[in-house]
Write a protein that holds these residues in place. Structure first.
Motif, PDB file in Angstrom:
ATOM      1  N   GLY A  76       8.066   4.231  -0.797  1.00  0.00           N
ATOM      2  CA  GLY A  76       7.348   3.063  -0.295  1.00  0.00           C
ATOM      3  C   GLY A  76       6.047   2.924  -1.062  1.00  0.00           C
ATOM      4  O   GLY A  76       5.475   3.927  -1.494  1.00  0.00           O
ATOM      5  N   GLU A  77       5.613   1.692  -1.239  1.00  0.00           N
ATOM      6  CA  GLU A  77       4.449   1.436  -2.072  1.00  0.00           C
ATOM      7  C   GLU A  77       3.405   0.644  -1.273  1.00  0.00           C
ATOM      8  O   GLU A  77       3.744  -0.015  -0.292  1.00  0.00           O
ATOM      9  CB  GLU A  77       4.850   0.629  -3.328  1.00  0.00           C
ATOM     10  CG  GLU A  77       5.977   1.259  -4.142  1.00  0.00           C
ATOM     11  CD  GLU A  77       7.354   1.014  -3.543  1.00  0.00           C
ATOM     12  OE1 GLU A  77       7.622  -0.124  -3.122  1.00  0.00           O
ATOM     13  OE2 GLU A  77       8.150   1.970  -3.454  1.00  0.00           O
ATOM     14  N   ILE A  78       2.165   0.728  -1.746  1.00  0.00           N
ATOM     15  CA  ILE A  78       1.060   0.001  -1.120  1.00  0.00           C
ATOM     16  C   ILE A  78       0.299  -0.752  -2.215  1.00  0.00           C
ATOM     17  O   ILE A  78      -0.046  -0.166  -3.243  1.00  0.00           O
ATOM     18  CB  ILE A  78       0.083   0.967  -0.408  1.00  0.00           C
ATOM     19  CG1 ILE A  78       0.797   1.745   0.702  1.00  0.00           C
ATOM     20  CG2 ILE A  78      -1.113   0.199   0.165  1.00  0.00           C
ATOM     21  CD1 ILE A  78      -0.012   2.921   1.256  1.00  0.00           C
ATOM     22  N   ALA A  79       0.086  -2.029  -1.990  1.00  0.00           N
ATOM     23  CA  ALA A  79      -0.773  -2.836  -2.882  1.00  0.00           C
ATOM     24  C   ALA A  79      -1.033  -4.168  -2.201  1.00  0.00           C
ATOM     25  O   ALA A  79      -0.258  -4.590  -1.332  1.00  0.00           O
ATOM     26  CB  ALA A  79      -0.118  -3.068  -4.246  1.00  0.00           C
ATOM     27  N   ALA A  80      -2.101  -4.806  -2.641  1.00  0.00           N
ATOM     28  CA  ALA A  80      -2.429  -6.156  -2.168  1.00  0.00           C
ATOM     29  C   ALA A  80      -2.463  -6.238  -0.643  1.00  0.00           C
ATOM     30  O   ALA A  80      -2.059  -7.246  -0.053  1.00  0.00           O
ATOM     31  CB  ALA A  80      -1.425  -7.166  -2.729  1.00  0.00           C
ATOM     32  N   GLY A  81      -2.932  -5.183  -0.015  1.00  0.00           N
ATOM     33  CA  GLY A  81      -3.032  -5.195   1.437  1.00  0.00           C
ATOM     34  C   GLY A  81      -1.701  -5.200   2.153  1.00  0.00           C
ATOM     35  O   GLY A  81      -1.610  -5.635   3.304  1.00  0.00           O
ATOM     36  N   LYS A  82      -0.677  -4.661   1.472  1.00  0.00           N
ATOM     37  CA  LYS A  82       0.664  -4.649   2.087  1.00  0.00           C
ATOM     38  C   LYS A  82       1.339  -3.303   1.864  1.00  0.00           C
ATOM     39  O   LYS A  82       1.141  -2.666   0.824  1.00  0.00           O
ATOM     40  CB  LYS A  82       1.556  -5.728   1.451  1.00  0.00           C
ATOM     41  CG  LYS A  82       1.143  -7.143   1.767  1.00  0.00           C
ATOM     42  CD  LYS A  82       2.202  -8.143   1.335  1.00  0.00           C
ATOM     43  CE  LYS A  82       2.229  -8.341  -0.159  1.00  0.00           C
ATOM     44  NZ  LYS A  82       3.026  -9.506  -0.568  1.00  0.00           N
ATOM     45  N   MET A  83       2.143  -2.900   2.831  1.00  0.00           N
ATOM     46  CA  MET A  83       3.057  -1.783   2.630  1.00  0.00           C
ATOM     47  C   MET A  83       4.396  -2.376   2.244  1.00  0.00           C
ATOM     48  O   MET A  83       4.878  -3.305   2.896  1.00  0.00           O
ATOM     49  CB  MET A  83       3.187  -0.950   3.906  1.00  0.00           C
ATOM     50  CG  MET A  83       1.887  -0.262   4.299  1.00  0.00           C
ATOM     51  SD  MET A  83       2.087   0.818   5.737  1.00  0.00           S
ATOM     52  CE  MET A  83       2.906   2.234   4.976  1.00  0.00           C
ATOM     53  N   MET A  84       4.966  -1.839   1.179  1.00  0.00           N
ATOM     54  CA  MET A  84       6.195  -2.442   0.642  1.00  0.00           C
ATOM     55  C   MET A  84       7.225  -1.358   0.376  1.00  0.00           C
ATOM     56  O   MET A  84       6.933  -0.169   0.425  1.00  0.00           O
ATOM     57  CB  MET A  84       5.864  -3.156  -0.677  1.00  0.00           C
ATOM     58  CG  MET A  84       4.854  -4.287  -0.523  1.00  0.00           C
ATOM     59  SD  MET A  84       4.423  -5.047  -2.091  1.00  0.00           S
ATOM     60  CE  MET A  84       3.322  -3.816  -2.761  1.00  0.00           C
ATOM     61  N   SER A  85       8.436  -1.819   0.061  1.00  0.00           N
ATOM     62  CA  SER A  85       9.450  -0.912  -0.472  1.00  0.00           C
ATOM     63  C   SER A  85      10.216  -1.671  -1.538  1.00  0.00           C
ATOM     64  O   SER A  85      10.251  -2.905  -1.524  1.00  0.00           O
ATOM     65  CB  SER A  85      10.381  -0.401   0.625  1.00  0.00           C
ATOM     66  OG  SER A  85      11.051  -1.481   1.228  1.00  0.00           O
TER      67      SER A  85
ATOM     68  N   LEU B 183       6.558   6.482   8.421  1.00  0.00           N
ATOM     69  CA  LEU B 183       7.633   6.389   9.418  1.00  0.00           C
ATOM     70  C   LEU B 183       7.066   6.077  10.801  1.00  0.00           C
ATOM     71  O   LEU B 183       7.627   5.266  11.548  1.00  0.00           O
ATOM     72  CB  LEU B 183       8.432   7.693   9.449  1.00  0.00           C
ATOM     73  CG  LEU B 183       9.264   7.987   8.198  1.00  0.00           C
ATOM     74  CD1 LEU B 183       9.882   9.374   8.285  1.00  0.00           C
ATOM     75  CD2 LEU B 183      10.353   6.936   8.005  1.00  0.00           C
ATOM     76  N   GLU B 184       5.956   6.710  11.128  1.00  0.00           N
ATOM     77  CA  GLU B 184       5.333   6.454  12.432  1.00  0.00           C
ATOM     78  C   GLU B 184       4.858   4.999  12.530  1.00  0.00           C
ATOM     79  O   GLU B 184       5.075   4.327  13.547  1.00  0.00           O
ATOM     80  CB  GLU B 184       4.163   7.412  12.663  1.00  0.00           C
ATOM     81  CG  GLU B 184       3.554   7.278  14.044  1.00  0.00           C
ATOM     82  CD  GLU B 184       2.464   8.320  14.313  1.00  0.00           C
ATOM     83  OE1 GLU B 184       2.467   9.386  13.679  1.00  0.00           O
ATOM     84  OE2 GLU B 184       1.602   8.043  15.158  1.00  0.00           O
TER      85      GLU B 184
ATOM     86  N   ARG C  30       3.635  -1.261  12.857  1.00  0.00           N
ATOM     87  CA  ARG C  30       2.212  -1.454  12.529  1.00  0.00           C
ATOM     88  C   ARG C  30       1.939  -1.364  11.021  1.00  0.00           C
ATOM     89  O   ARG C  30       0.797  -1.160  10.613  1.00  0.00           O
ATOM     90  CB  ARG C  30       1.363  -0.416  13.272  1.00  0.00           C
ATOM     91  CG  ARG C  30       1.489  -0.507  14.779  1.00  0.00           C
ATOM     92  CD  ARG C  30       0.573   0.482  15.457  1.00  0.00           C
ATOM     93  NE  ARG C  30      -0.806   0.035  15.455  1.00  0.00           N
ATOM     94  CZ  ARG C  30      -1.836   0.839  15.707  1.00  0.00           C
ATOM     95  NH1 ARG C  30      -1.652   2.111  15.946  1.00  0.00           N
ATOM     96  NH2 ARG C  30      -3.072   0.369  15.709  1.00  0.00           N
ATOM     97  N   CYS C  31       2.981  -1.470  10.206  1.00  0.00           N
ATOM     98  CA  CYS C  31       2.775  -1.374   8.752  1.00  0.00           C
ATOM     99  C   CYS C  31       1.835  -2.467   8.260  1.00  0.00           C
ATOM    100  O   CYS C  31       0.994  -2.221   7.381  1.00  0.00           O
ATOM    101  CB  CYS C  31       4.112  -1.445   8.014  1.00  0.00           C
ATOM    102  SG  CYS C  31       5.123   0.022   8.277  1.00  0.00           S
TER     103      CYS C  31
END
Lengths: 366, 73
Positions: free
Chosen positions: A64-73, A323-324, A330-331
């Motif tokens: 999973g990745e994080i950028a631009a204020g988002k959690m992504m996959s 995962l939590e 709440r991602c």
């Protein structure tokens, strides 16, 4: 802009072209990228280096990745650090980890590059990144070896593969490596800060590891009792229910008043296997989960107050926290903490800061 | 005999930190992560041979020299 970030969900080769387009006029000295395992590791590493031929290009695979204020996959995210941030940088690959991490050659390379013994590098000007195969089981020893050579802080994460637990990769110089780590030493032109945040409070209950198998990350006994029995009593549940408590009640090794979290992975008979090593005689606090979003937001705010402003950040974020957050839906809230900050990150198989740790966000702030 | 373990730990931290308070804290952290908590030992702590072996090994890894008690005496 001295620090730029980008992300793409396109397939190769368009993803790399997309990142390069978003990089704009930035002339990066260093490119750090985190790529979903859906990308061919060898292809993306080669293409990223080719796209930024004059930069030190490093990265790893993710869960999973994080950028631009988002959690992504399923995406690739990148940070570009230009010469206003990084005065000089060098990367080195430590291969064949399972035979024992040997960092001597990597540090010899750093010493040649920076013309300073590793033991005398200014820890307020230099910072290290460490990206390591998350299936190697060697993270603790690697961090000890690094810590033997230098007092420079190395921060990073264990590469992941979307919880498939088949193959993870680290990237450097256009190549992808398994059973390896990438070490990056940066000489910075500006201040940096490392934030290690975890969302737990102490319960006041303690367990002492009285019989362990360090190599297998297994605790056989706590307090001279079978590990499962002692843990179940400490968290107040029947033995059959302990696995359901692992995420909310990991153990903490207290270091200067802060827990360094040791997360249980599974029950093995009457023993417990963890995601990082517990040594014989270690006294551990039983922890209880708190609010990841609120705690991380507060940690970032505290970092911002200490530094005056945050120009960028890299978040090494434990997959267990992801995962939590997913379970709690709440991602979006977590990703939004980084809105307005050039930020990238990834969901790791463990974080690296002085040692190997679990269930943290370990964050390098610029 | 008592107190040797604290002396050994103090020596490691002092040599490694070279007066830098940040490295002092870092070195203490490294010791805890390697299984030796400096706060659990005082000048009156018993000289547990098993612990002393572990600390000697850590000292060697960290490139610090430990003067043995016999030599000091």
């Amino acid at each position: 802009m001295p620090i730029a970030t980008a992300y793409s969900t396109k397939p190769l080769p368009d993803a790399v072209a997309d990142l390069k387009r978003q990089c704009g006029n930035c002339q990066p000295q260093v490119v750090v990228f985190f790529a979903s395992p859906r990308y061919d590791p060898h292809a993306i590493s080669q293409q990223m280096q080719a796209a930024f031929p004059d930069a030190c290009v490093v990265g790893c695979s993710t869960a999973g990745e994080i950028a631009a204020g988002k959690m992504m996959s399923g995406s690739v995210v990148a940070m570009f650090l230009d010469a206003d941030v990084v005065e000089d940088a060098a990367a080195a690959v430590v291969g064949n980890l399972r035979s024992g991490p040997r960092v001597r050659e990597a540090f010899a390379e750093f010493e040649r590059r920076f013309q300073t013994p590793a033991s005398h590098l200014d820890i307020r000007k230099y910072v290290g990144l460490v990206l390591v195969d998350g299936l190697s089981g060697t993270e603790e020893r690697l961090m000890e070896e690094i810590g033997n050579r230098t007092d420079v802080f190395f921060v990073g994460g264990a590469a992941a593969d979307d919880l498939k637990f088949q193959a993870t990769h680290v990237f450097a110089g256009g190549r992808a490596h398994a059973n390896a780590a990438v070490l990056v030493l940066l000489r910075l032109k500006r201040d940096f800060k490392i934030v290690k945040t975890q969302s737990f409070k102490l319960t006041g209950k303690r367990l002492v590891a009285t019989q362990v198998d360090e190599a297998l990350r297994k605790v056989v006994q706590f307090d001279h009792r079978p590990a499962v029995d002692a843990y179940a009593a400490a968290v107040g549940v029947p033995q059959k229910q302990v696995a359901a408590c692992f995420m909310r009640h990991p153990l903490g090794l207290m270091v200067n008043g802060e827990p360094f979290v040791r997360s249980p992975q599974r029950v093995d008979g009457q023993s417990m296997v963890f995601y990082c090593q517990i040594k014989q005689g270690m006294q551990l606090e039983v922890l209880e989960g708190t609010d990841i979003v609120a705690d991380t937001r507060a940690a970032i705010q505290a970092g911002k107050s200490a530094m005056g402003a945050i120009s960028g950040l890299i978040d090494f974020h434990c997959i267990l926290r992801t995962l939590e957050l997913c379970n709690e839906n709440r991602c979006d809230q977590y990703g939004a903490i980084f809105s307005g900050i050039p930020a990238i990150g990834f969901s790791t198989y463990g974080e690296e800061y002085l040692g190997h740790i679990n269930q943290t966000s370990t964050i390098l702030l610029f | 005999m008592a107190g040797q373990i604290k002396c050994m730990i103090d020596s490691i931290i002092q040599q490694r930190a070279r007066g830098d308070p940040l490295i002092r804290i870092m070195t203490k952290s490294k010791l805890i992560l390697r299984g030796v908590d400096p706060d659990r030992f005082s000048g009156s702590s018993a000289d547990d041979p098993e612990v002393m072996v572990i600390i000697k090994a850590i000292a060697a890894e960290l490139g610090t020299a430990l003067e043995s008690t016999k030599e000091r005496n």
